[in-house]
Design an enzyme around this catalytic site. Structure first.
Site, PDB file in Angstrom:
ATOM      1  N   ASP A  10       1.017  -1.160  -0.028  1.00 40.83           N
ATOM      2  CA  ASP A  10       0.068  -0.260  -0.044  1.00 40.83           C
ATOM      3  C   ASP A  10       0.867   1.327   0.117  1.00 40.83           C
ATOM      4  OD1 ASP A  10      -2.517  -1.538   0.098  1.00 40.83           O
ATOM      5  OD2 ASP A  10      -2.255  -1.661   2.152  1.00 40.83           O
ATOM      6  N   LYS A  34       0.491  -7.945  -2.951  1.00 36.70           N
ATOM      7  CA  LYS A  34      -0.831  -7.373  -3.242  1.00 36.70           C
ATOM      8  C   LYS A  34      -0.792  -5.932  -3.547  1.00 36.70           C
ATOM      9  CE  LYS A  34      -3.950  -6.089  -0.145  1.00 36.70           C
ATOM     10  NZ  LYS A  34      -4.650  -4.741  -0.445  1.00 36.70           N
ATOM     11  N   ASP A  61      -5.778  -6.147  -6.133  1.00 35.21           N
ATOM     12  CA  ASP A  61      -6.953  -5.973  -5.149  1.00 35.21           C
ATOM     13  C   ASP A  61      -7.697  -4.851  -5.453  1.00 35.21           C
ATOM     14  OD1 ASP A  61      -8.254  -6.122  -2.720  1.00 35.21           O
ATOM     15  OD2 ASP A  61      -6.991  -5.311  -1.448  1.00 35.21           O
ATOM     16  N   LEU A  62      -8.479  -4.787  -6.547  1.00 32.26           N
ATOM     17  CA  LEU A  62      -9.113  -3.727  -6.846  1.00 32.26           C
ATOM     18  C   LEU A  62     -10.400  -3.869  -6.418  1.00 32.26           C
ATOM     19  CD1 LEU A  62      -7.494  -2.893 -10.408  1.00 32.26           C
ATOM     20  CD2 LEU A  62      -7.010  -2.085  -8.331  1.00 32.26           C
ATOM     21  N   LYS A  63     -11.049  -4.812  -5.983  1.00 37.22           N
ATOM     22  CA  LYS A  63     -12.184  -4.955  -5.303  1.00 37.22           C
ATOM     23  C   LYS A  63     -13.379  -4.499  -6.291  1.00 37.22           C
ATOM     24  CE  LYS A  63     -10.880  -4.605  -0.539  1.00 37.22           C
ATOM     25  NZ  LYS A  63      -9.492  -4.095  -0.686  1.00 37.22           N
ATOM     26  N   LEU A  64     -13.771  -4.955  -7.451  1.00 33.16           N
ATOM     27  CA  LEU A  64     -14.750  -4.501  -8.452  1.00 33.16           C
ATOM     28  C   LEU A  64     -16.080  -4.661  -8.000  1.00 33.16           C
ATOM     29  CD1 LEU A  64     -11.957  -4.591 -10.218  1.00 33.16           C
ATOM     30  CD2 LEU A  64     -13.554  -4.976 -12.001  1.00 33.16           C
ATOM     31  N   ASP A  66     -19.835  -3.432  -9.727  1.00 34.12           N
ATOM     32  CA  ASP A  66     -20.335  -2.245 -10.778  1.00 34.12           C
ATOM     33  C   ASP A  66     -21.475  -2.993 -11.392  1.00 34.12           C
ATOM     34  OD1 ASP A  66     -21.111  -0.392 -12.457  1.00 34.12           O
ATOM     35  OD2 ASP A  66     -19.138   0.562 -12.435  1.00 34.12           O
ATOM     36  N   ILE A  67     -22.079  -2.656 -12.255  1.00 34.14           N
ATOM     37  CA  ILE A  67     -22.997  -3.502 -13.089  1.00 34.14           C
ATOM     38  C   ILE A  67     -22.263  -4.696 -13.696  1.00 34.14           C
ATOM     39  CG2 ILE A  67     -24.603  -1.926 -13.376  1.00 34.14           C
ATOM     40  CD1 ILE A  67     -23.693  -1.638 -16.280  1.00 34.14           C
ATOM     41  N   PRO A  68     -22.913  -5.899 -13.998  1.00 32.52           N
ATOM     42  CA  PRO A  68     -22.155  -7.079 -14.616  1.00 32.52           C
ATOM     43  C   PRO A  68     -21.423  -6.612 -15.809  1.00 32.52           C
ATOM     44  CG  PRO A  68     -24.438  -7.824 -13.567  1.00 32.52           C
ATOM     45  CD  PRO A  68     -24.244  -6.351 -13.488  1.00 32.52           C
ATOM     46  N   ASN A  69     -21.928  -6.196 -16.670  1.00 35.16           N
ATOM     47  CA  ASN A  69     -21.360  -5.889 -17.926  1.00 35.16           C
ATOM     48  C   ASN A  69     -20.038  -5.065 -17.850  1.00 35.16           C
ATOM     49  OD1 ASN A  69     -21.360  -6.028 -21.066  1.00 35.16           O
ATOM     50  ND2 ASN A  69     -21.837  -3.917 -20.989  1.00 35.16           N
ATOM     51  N   THR A 121     -12.697  -6.321   6.725  1.00 36.05           N
ATOM     52  CA  THR A 121     -12.255  -6.628   7.959  1.00 36.05           C
ATOM     53  C   THR A 121     -12.246  -5.492   8.848  1.00 36.05           C
ATOM     54  OG1 THR A 121      -9.762  -6.506   7.087  1.00 36.05           O
ATOM     55  CG2 THR A 121     -10.814  -8.666   7.645  1.00 36.05           C
ATOM     56  N   GLN A 192      -8.075  -1.849  11.446  1.00 33.67           N
ATOM     57  CA  GLN A 192      -8.596  -3.032  11.454  1.00 33.67           C
ATOM     58  C   GLN A 192      -9.435  -3.477  12.731  1.00 33.67           C
ATOM     59  OE1 GLN A 192      -8.685  -4.767   9.056  1.00 33.67           O
ATOM     60  NE2 GLN A 192      -7.021  -4.393   7.662  1.00 33.67           N
ATOM     61  N   GLY A 212      -0.162  -6.125   5.767  1.00 31.68           N
ATOM     62  CA  GLY A 212       0.348  -4.712   5.276  1.00 31.68           C
ATOM     63  C   GLY A 212       1.192  -3.990   6.215  1.00 31.68           C
ATOM     64  N   ARG A 213       0.553  -3.111   6.945  1.00 28.33           N
ATOM     65  CA  ARG A 213       1.269  -2.403   7.691  1.00 28.33           C
ATOM     66  C   ARG A 213       2.348  -3.152   8.941  1.00 28.33           C
ATOM     67  NH1 ARG A 213      -3.869   1.047   9.117  1.00 28.33           N
ATOM     68  NH2 ARG A 213      -4.564  -1.080   8.301  1.00 28.33           N
TER      69      ARG A 213
HETATM   70  O1  C5P Z   1      -1.853  -2.629   6.875  1.00 24.30           O
HETATM   71  P1  C5P Z   1      -3.026  -3.799   6.859  1.00 24.30           P
HETATM   72  O2  C5P Z   1      -2.126  -5.189   7.415  1.00 24.30           O
HETATM   73  O3  C5P Z   1      -4.214  -3.572   7.863  1.00 24.30           O
HETATM   74  O4  C5P Z   1      -3.541  -4.086   5.293  1.00 24.30           O
HETATM   75  C1  C5P Z   1      -4.460  -5.097   5.071  1.00 24.30           C
HETATM   76  C2  C5P Z   1      -4.812  -4.993   3.643  1.00 24.30           C
HETATM   77  O5  C5P Z   1      -5.748  -5.780   3.028  1.00 24.30           O
HETATM   78  C3  C5P Z   1      -4.891  -3.590   3.084  1.00 24.30           C
HETATM   79  O6  C5P Z   1      -4.683  -3.256   1.616  1.00 24.30           O
HETATM   80  C4  C5P Z   1      -6.588  -3.607   2.787  1.00 24.30           C
HETATM   81  O7  C5P Z   1      -7.134  -2.891   1.735  1.00 24.30           O
HETATM   82  C5  C5P Z   1      -6.803  -4.956   2.562  1.00 24.30           C
HETATM   83  N1  C5P Z   1      -8.068  -5.664   2.834  1.00 24.30           N
HETATM   84  C6  C5P Z   1      -8.434  -5.536   4.230  1.00 24.30           C
HETATM   85  N2  C5P Z   1      -9.822  -6.285   4.496  1.00 24.30           N
HETATM   86  C7  C5P Z   1     -10.556  -6.822   3.473  1.00 24.30           C
HETATM   87  C8  C5P Z   1     -10.274  -6.803   1.999  1.00 24.30           C
HETATM   88  C9  C5P Z   1      -8.789  -6.303   1.740  1.00 24.30           C
HETATM   89  O8  C5P Z   1      -7.759  -5.130   4.997  1.00 24.30           O
HETATM   90  N3  C5P Z   1     -11.623  -7.450   3.625  1.00 24.30           N
END
Ligand code: C5P
Length: 246
Positions: A10, A34, A61-64, A66-69, A121, A192, A212-213
């Site tokens: 990130d 990711k 991880d773009l988490k789409l 939108d409408i199906p098409n 989460t 989180q 991540g962090r």
């Molecule tokens: O820094 P951290 O460990 O909290 O990063 C978690 C990563 O997982 C972030 O990139 C966040 O966007 C992603 N994520 C999440 N929860 C979800 C889906 C993705 O934290 N349900």
């Protein structure tokens, strides 16, 4: 068994990401990465091509949602980037998930893994009830969304490790659980809510943990990554092999 630690890159720029990855250059095996919205929107598809060229596996991880098409056509574009895993929001409906899979599948039948986000989460049960008007308990909602994803033909879901066992119970042991919300016992929770340690995620049946962090903000990111690996994988055989899934 296919299990791995995925580092959430990130970062706000290509340079920041490359500076971070430089620290890992002496590792024998390149980490699974990711790339989320921040880096993708800042750096564009080029960074995905470059990291693939450098041999990294990529979860885009773009988490789409939108409408199906629209999702189908967007997935077709992402499929051409040759990523290893992509995702959609399960709340976009089964029709949208089916369309996503169609868009993702290449002419030769191959495709990246496709998973669905159940509930983020960072979302608490209180927020679901009060803001989203979802009265069912969070684990029931997540299991239901996971079941929808399975019926739509997806490979798995993103959920908290706390829900991984329930998802496996409802969708079967081969349905993949990708679990963010990972913290070391002594690290900050940040934003989180539903979190566990890498070791507990392993016990609860996560297939991939997304971290991540706790790695990117650590004073020694490589040591933090290796700590995740040793807690989550122990001495297990963990070579990721997409052909085991598809
Ligand atoms: O820094 P951290 O460990 O909290 O990063 C978690 C990563 O997982 C972030 O990139 C966040 O966007 C992603 N994520 C999440 N929860 C979800 C889906 C993705 O934290 N349900």
């Amino acid at each position: 068994m296919n299990k791995d630690v995925i580092i959430a890159c990130d970062f706000g720029s290509t340079q920041e990401c490359y500076d971070f990855l430089d620290k890992f250059k002496d590792l024998e095996r390149k980490p699974f990465l990711k790339i989320g919205m921040e880096l993708f929107y800042a750096a564009g598809p080029e960074i995905v091509r470059e990291l693939k060229k450098r041999g990294f596996k990529i979860f885009l991880d773009l988490k789409l949602h939108d409408i199906p098409n629209t999702v189908k056509k967007a997935m077709k574009v992402l499929s051409n980037l040759d990523v290893d895993m992509v995702n959609v929001h399960a709340s976009g409906t089964k029709e949208m998930m089916v369309a996503a899979k169609e868009g993702l599948t290449r002419a030769d039948g191959s495709r990246p893994l496709l998973i669905a986000v159940t509930q983020l989460t960072s979302t608490s049960e209180a927020a679901m009830r009060e803001q989203l008007l979802i009265d069912n308990p969070i684990d029931e909602t997540i299991a239901h969304y996971a079941h929808n994803a399975m019926e739509a033909g997806l490979d798995g879901v993103v959920c908290s490790p706390l829900e991984a066992a329930k998802v496996k119970q409802v969708c079967g042991p081969d349905f993949i659980t990708v679990t963010p919300g990972i913290r070391f016992a002594d690290s900050a929770k940040d934003d989180q809510v539903r979190i566990t340690t890498p070791a507990l995620a392993r016990e609860l049946g996560s297939d991939f943990i997304v971290v991540g962090r706790p790695i990117t903000a650590a004073s020694d990111p490589v040591a933090a990554y290796q700590k995740c690996i040793s807690e989550f994988l122990k001495d297990e055989e963990f070579i990721y092999n997409p052909s085991n899934f598809i």
